[in-house]
Design a protein around this motif. Sequence first.
Motif: not given
Length: 290
Positions: A127-139, A150-163
């Motif tokens: 479960l990811f908290a706001d501002g938490e970081t992790f990696r996909i390979g080196t990304l 929704t109450l739980a919606s998050i976005s993933y900011v991955i380099g120059d891409a945001a989902f």
Amino acid sequence: MHVALAKPQVRGFYDKPTGAIQYVVADQTTKRCAIIDPILDFDERSGATGTKSADALLDFVRERGLSVEWILDTHPHADHFSAAHYLKQRTGAPTAIGDRIVDVQTLWKAIYNWPDFPADGSQWDRLFADGETFRIGTLPVRVLFSPGHTLASISYVIGDAAFVHDTLFMPDSGTARADFPGGSAARLWRSIRDILALPEETRLFVGHDYQAGGREARWESTVAEQKVGNIHVAACRTEADFVALREARDRTLPMPRLILHALQVNMNGGRLPEPEANGRRYLKFPLDGL
């Protein structure tokens, strides 16, 4: 000094029945990837489930020589089943969602009258908290809490891409609805402002596209394009303007046809109900619940 952002390889898979987009995001250096918002097929008329959509992701991963490091959901979806659990079984990769999923679980366990349902997020590996970081390979990946839809919606900011899931749609389609249980147009406005504070060249990948005006499906824009061209953002100078516009629009929309089907699966990490004594699985509907 302007720091160049990592540029992940992104492939979107458009699901015509729901207008939703599944994504494979890959680090080209390590050939490691994440799958975002995967779909488990469901036909409500026959009750049939299937894995064609999710298997297309696995085929793509195999063809490109990728290995799946994460299976990520942006929020508990109201219009399709999540294939997160199925893909974990196929790949062994961990599943993850935002940590405020527990608020959605608490809300919907009451709607479904499931007093024993564990509303603790234990259905996911992380479960990811706001501002938490992790990696996909080196990304590098940063989690941006972006509720409202929704109450739980998050976005993933991955380099120059945001989902950005169901916050912004393509500029000609505006923004997502905020009238589901736990939704808030005011909170959605603030989430959109946070997303539009990212660098202007950031690529934004949306959760749905409904092919405005009959055009071909599209799911990629930029922060700069959204600031100038989004029909809801450009029309609203203040939060109050946006709330009035969004709430008026939401009052005209029917509930998604699969919301009562999907939430009981998606708040359980994409797991279908356990088979009953006869070997069949059954969904549960709260009549007049919404």
